[in-house]
Structure formats: C-alpha cells, structure tokens
Design a protein around this motif. Structure first.
Motif, mmCIF file in Angstrom:
data_model
loop_
_atom_site.group_PDB
_atom_site.id
_atom_site.type_symbol
_atom_site.label_atom_id
_atom_site.label_comp_id
_atom_site.label_asym_id
_atom_site.label_seq_id
_atom_site.Cartn_x
_atom_site.Cartn_y
_atom_site.Cartn_z
ATOM 1 N N SER A 136 0.790 -1.232 0.000
ATOM 2 C CA SER A 136 0.000 0.000 0.000
ATOM 3 C C SER A 136 0.822 1.282 0.000
ATOM 4 C CB SER A 136 -0.939 0.007 1.212
ATOM 5 O OG SER A 136 -0.190 -0.063 2.412
ATOM 6 N N GLY A 137 2.150 1.177 -0.053
ATOM 7 C CA GLY A 137 2.972 2.385 -0.101
ATOM 8 C C GLY A 137 3.150 3.079 1.229
ATOM 9 N N ALA A 138 2.934 2.374 2.347
ATOM 10 C CA ALA A 138 3.143 2.963 3.679
ATOM 11 C C ALA A 138 4.546 3.546 3.774
ATOM 12 C CB ALA A 138 2.930 1.901 4.753
ATOM 13 N N LYS A 139 4.679 4.687 4.493
ATOM 14 C CA LYS A 139 5.964 5.390 4.584
ATOM 15 C C LYS A 139 6.422 5.501 6.033
ATOM 16 C CE LYS A 139 4.409 9.114 2.582
ATOM 17 N NZ LYS A 139 4.338 10.455 1.948
ATOM 18 N N ALA A 140 7.603 4.944 6.328
ATOM 19 C CA ALA A 140 8.174 5.026 7.676
ATOM 20 C C ALA A 140 8.614 6.460 7.960
ATOM 21 C CB ALA A 140 9.360 4.082 7.804
ATOM 22 N N ILE A 141 8.260 6.974 9.154
ATOM 23 C CA ILE A 141 8.674 8.343 9.512
ATOM 24 C C ILE A 141 9.336 8.431 10.886
ATOM 25 C CG2 ILE A 141 6.903 9.423 8.047
ATOM 26 C CD1 ILE A 141 5.365 10.052 10.686
ATOM 27 N N ILE A 142 9.037 7.474 11.760
ATOM 28 C CA ILE A 142 9.547 7.521 13.145
ATOM 29 C C ILE A 142 9.881 6.099 13.591
ATOM 30 C CG2 ILE A 142 8.804 7.826 15.564
ATOM 31 C CD1 ILE A 142 9.508 10.454 14.420
ATOM 32 N N THR A 143 10.892 5.962 14.429
ATOM 33 C CA THR A 143 11.141 4.689 15.086
ATOM 34 C C THR A 143 11.545 4.959 16.528
ATOM 35 O OG1 THR A 143 12.231 2.536 14.872
ATOM 36 C CG2 THR A 143 13.614 4.482 14.570
ATOM 37 N N GLN A 144 11.661 3.902 17.301
ATOM 38 C CA GLN A 144 11.980 4.062 18.713
ATOM 39 C C GLN A 144 13.471 3.880 18.962
ATOM 40 O OE1 GLN A 144 9.124 1.105 19.427
ATOM 41 N NE2 GLN A 144 10.588 -0.462 20.037
ATOM 42 N N LEU A 145 13.914 4.435 20.055
ATOM 43 C CA LEU A 145 15.295 4.290 20.495
ATOM 44 C C LEU A 145 15.344 3.359 21.699
ATOM 45 C CD1 LEU A 145 16.364 8.044 20.386
ATOM 46 C CD2 LEU A 145 17.155 6.259 18.815
ATOM 47 N N ILE A 146 16.358 2.511 21.728
ATOM 48 C CA ILE A 146 16.602 1.652 22.884
ATOM 49 C C ILE A 146 17.977 2.022 23.412
ATOM 50 C CG2 ILE A 146 16.788 -0.699 23.732
ATOM 51 C CD1 ILE A 146 14.009 0.006 22.648
ATOM 52 N N GLN B 77 14.945 -0.644 14.360
ATOM 53 C CA GLN B 77 13.771 -0.708 15.221
ATOM 54 C C GLN B 77 12.433 -0.562 14.482
ATOM 55 O OE1 GLN B 77 12.568 -1.350 18.077
ATOM 56 N NE2 GLN B 77 14.367 -1.730 19.325
ATOM 57 N N TYR B 78 11.371 -0.920 15.201
ATOM 58 C CA TYR B 78 10.001 -0.896 14.679
ATOM 59 C C TYR B 78 9.609 0.509 14.192
ATOM 60 C CZ TYR B 78 9.148 -5.246 17.370
ATOM 61 O OH TYR B 78 9.172 -6.512 17.891
ATOM 62 N N PRO B 79 9.081 0.618 12.978
ATOM 63 C CA PRO B 79 8.686 1.933 12.467
ATOM 64 C C PRO B 79 7.230 2.310 12.750
ATOM 65 C CG PRO B 79 8.525 0.344 10.715
ATOM 66 C CD PRO B 79 9.013 -0.413 11.938
ATOM 67 N N TRP B 80 7.016 3.616 12.872
ATOM 68 C CA TRP B 80 5.679 4.197 12.794
ATOM 69 C C TRP B 80 5.575 4.730 11.363
ATOM 70 C CZ3 TRP B 80 2.212 4.410 16.966
ATOM 71 C CH2 TRP B 80 2.727 3.996 18.195
ATOM 72 N N ALA B 81 4.599 4.259 10.620
ATOM 73 C CA ALA B 81 4.490 4.597 9.200
ATOM 74 C C ALA B 81 3.126 5.195 8.887
ATOM 75 C CB ALA B 81 4.710 3.357 8.339
ATOM 76 N N VAL B 82 3.121 6.163 7.994
ATOM 77 C CA VAL B 82 1.871 6.819 7.603
ATOM 78 C C VAL B 82 1.371 6.289 6.266
ATOM 79 C CG1 VAL B 82 2.312 8.944 8.885
ATOM 80 C CG2 VAL B 82 3.152 8.723 6.529
ATOM 81 N N HIS B 83 0.094 6.476 6.031
ATOM 82 C CA HIS B 83 -0.514 6.147 4.744
ATOM 83 C C HIS B 83 0.144 6.985 3.654
ATOM 84 C CE1 HIS B 83 -3.625 5.977 1.599
ATOM 85 N NE2 HIS B 83 -4.034 4.865 2.177
ATOM 86 N N LYS B 84 0.249 6.431 2.476
ATOM 87 C CA LYS B 84 0.954 7.105 1.380
ATOM 88 C C LYS B 84 0.367 8.472 1.026
ATOM 89 C CE LYS B 84 -1.762 4.872 -2.279
ATOM 90 N NZ LYS B 84 -1.715 4.031 -3.504
ATOM 91 N N ASP B 85 -0.906 8.703 1.347
ATOM 92 C CA ASP B 85 -1.552 9.971 0.998
ATOM 93 C C ASP B 85 -1.462 11.024 2.104
ATOM 94 O OD1 ASP B 85 -2.317 8.937 -1.474
ATOM 95 O OD2 ASP B 85 -4.221 8.162 -0.692
ATOM 96 N N THR B 86 -0.760 10.747 3.172
ATOM 97 C CA THR B 86 -0.664 11.702 4.280
ATOM 98 C C THR B 86 0.102 12.947 3.844
ATOM 99 O OG1 THR B 86 -0.598 9.834 5.815
ATOM 100 C CG2 THR B 86 0.022 11.994 6.687
ATOM 101 N N ASP B 87 -0.446 14.122 4.142
ATOM 102 C CA ASP B 87 0.183 15.375 3.707
ATOM 103 C C ASP B 87 1.402 15.705 4.564
ATOM 104 O OD1 ASP B 87 -0.710 17.634 5.873
ATOM 105 O OD2 ASP B 87 -2.282 16.134 5.610
ATOM 106 N N ASP B 88 2.310 16.495 3.998
ATOM 107 C CA ASP B 88 3.577 16.826 4.656
ATOM 108 C C ASP B 88 3.384 17.555 5.981
ATOM 109 O OD1 ASP B 88 5.009 15.646 2.634
ATOM 110 O OD2 ASP B 88 5.368 17.505 1.534
ATOM 111 N N LYS B 89 2.371 18.419 6.060
ATOM 112 C CA LYS B 89 2.133 19.169 7.291
ATOM 113 C C LYS B 89 1.793 18.220 8.445
ATOM 114 C CE LYS B 89 -0.583 23.034 9.154
ATOM 115 N NZ LYS B 89 -1.651 24.028 8.867
ATOM 116 N N THR B 90 0.947 17.247 8.164
ATOM 117 C CA THR B 90 0.582 16.270 9.197
ATOM 118 C C THR B 90 1.784 15.425 9.592
ATOM 119 O OG1 THR B 90 -1.716 16.161 8.426
ATOM 120 C CG2 THR B 90 -0.919 14.302 9.732
#
Length: 296
Positions: A104-114, A235-248
């Motif tokens: 679905s084109g999910a995009k990773a933007i954040i991950t966690q630190l250990i 580490q595990y990613p937090w990923a947004v839907h491919k249509d998520t706008d840059d501001k969000t």
C-alpha cells in the motif's frame, strides 16, 4: 426599482445560506474525520491499553484533531487495515512494515530508540535449567525441543530466527521441521512466559521487549539464558498512509520526538523516538524476499 431590491435581497440571502452550509459541511467533515492509528500487539493487548490512551491524548492535542489509537490482535490485521485505507498510521514490526510498503505504499517516519540507539536483536532464549547453552546445542537436540516463535509476521519473533534455523537445517515451516513441536504464541510476552514456565524448551523474542519485561517484573530474568543473538535490526517503524500530507507528517514527527512519558515509552521498551525512512529497512526487505514473503 422595487423588484430590483427584492432580487438583491434574495441573492444576498441565498449567498449567506450557501456560506453557512459550506462552513457547516467543513466543520462536520473535521469532526467526522478522526486520524486513526493501528498498533501491532508487541505485548498482550490489555498490557498496552493505558499507554495507548496516553499516546492518543498527546497526538490529539498536537494534531488539533481527534486521534484514535487501536491495538490490533495480530500483526497482519494492521497491514490489511493500512492496505484497505482503514487507518492513517501504523506501528509496524519491520517485517510487517516492508509488507505494508509493498502492498500500500506505507511510509516510515519515526522509530523508537533503545538506550539511545534505533536497533535491537532477535534472541533465542531458554530456561536457566535447560541443558542448552548455544544454538548449536539447540540444533543438535532439536528433536527433543518444543520451540516457540511469536507472531508469524514478527521480525524478531519469527522471520529472522526462522531464517537462521532454516540455514541450519532444522526448520522449514510450522509443519515441516526437526523439532519435537513448533508453536506460534502470538506475542513476545507470551513466548517469554512459555519459556519461563517450561511449556517450551526455547523461544524467539525481541531483545528490547525481553529486557523491558524483565525490568518491569513481568518475567523473572534470573530464570532465562540467551543462547543466540541476531545481527542488529533497525527498530520498529511508525508509518503513515501514502496519501498523508507533509504538514501532518511534520506534526507527527514533532509530537513523537517530544514524548518522554515513561508509561508510553515502556510499552515499547523504548528510551525515546527518532526519525526513520524506508531505506532503514532494506535488510529486512531482503530477508522477506529470501523467504518468499514479498517479491523482488
């Protein structure tokens, strides 16, 4: 003249109604459109509820819109939710992320630190009373061992250790293997408890979640031995839907980077968050290709 005045009044009245209708429609859309987040069950669902409630409150404030966070009962459910546009963001395991990116084109933007680093390992653990002290021992005695993976779609609880065991000739699938038995527990804490209670002879687990379970007292660390450790995994990613706008996306990054709530961090065995990109998961993508999970 009188007709012109009536016409003008009527026109202004219609324009006012149209404007009010438009504003009402926009307001209703804002109220109806919550930002939805799906989370994989790194621990049993009940253990994560309070932390997810706190995360939901933080993100609702930072995004200035309603946010709904839901812990799914299994990994694949989160992938399918993203695939069918049911969620706007997801907390994936690395494997489920590369599958979701492919589908679905999910995009990773954040991950966690250990402990300040965005890496973890896959462990194979046994009970301290087990005669097994290495993966070589595990392989040599496989016919006597009940082995536990986590969720079948877990990176550290299934993909990486299954490749290692496949390369060593003792595992192909749940039905084709050289162990006494193989089971999938569904979560890392369930695997740890199965080993602690000697329901299985060995199991695969996420190193960060294992350490968090020990630190929180949910399992007794003195009852375990680690007999194998993988190479570093991102580490595990937090990923947004491919249509998520840059501001969000920028608001989400800022919100996660600022999180210091111990309960939220503890739910993921994390010390903080940092930015991530799709390229960080290339090694996992190659592992998934090797196993035939996704195509090259």
């Amino acid at each position: 003249m009188r007709n012109r005045i009536i016409y003008t009044f009527f026109l202004v009245f219609i324009l006012l109604l149209t404007g009010c209708g438009s504003n009402a429609s926009e307001n209703n859309n804002e109220k109806e459109k919550a930002f939805t987040i799906g989370v994989i069950p790194v621990q049993t669902v009940g253990e994560m509820e309070t932390a997810m409630d706190k995360l939901q409150a933080i993100l609702t404030k930072e995004l200035n819109r309603e946010v709904s966070v839901e812990v799914y009962p299994d990994y694949n459910g989160v992938v399918e939710a993203m695939n069918y546009n049911k969620i706007d963001m997801a907390y994936f395991g690395p494997l489920t992320y590369v599958v979701a990116h492919e589908k679905s084109g999910a995009k990773a933007i954040i991950t966690q630190l250990i402990d300040g680093e965005p890496f973890y390992h896959s462990y194979i653990i046994t009970h301290k009373e087990s005669p097994l002290n290495s993966i070589e021992d595990l392989v040599s005695n496989s016919k006597e061992i009940d082995f536990a993976f986590g969720d079948i779609n877990s990176t550290s609880g299934s993909l990486i250790p299954s490749i290692e065991l496949k390369d060593r000739g003792v595992f192909e699938s749940e039905d084709v293997h050289q162990f006494k038995s193989v089971r999938y527990t569904g979560s890392h804490d369930a695997t740890a408890l199965a080993v602690q209670n000697q329901q299985v002879g060995a199991g695969a687990i996420d190193s960060a979640i294992y350490n968090q379970l020990v630190e929180s007292g949910k399992i007794d660390g003195s009852l375990f031995k680690t007999i194998w450790q993988s190479e570093k995994l991102f580490q595990y990613p937090w990923a947004v839907h491919k249509d998520t706008d840059d501001k969000t996306i920028q608001k989400l990054k800022s919100a996660f980077l600022a999180i210091d709530d111990e309960e939220i961090l503890g739910a993921f065995g994390a010390s903080g968050f940092t930015e991530a990109t799709d390229s960080d998961y290339e090694s996992i993508r190659q592992a998934a290709i090797k196993q035939g999970i996704i195509k090259e």
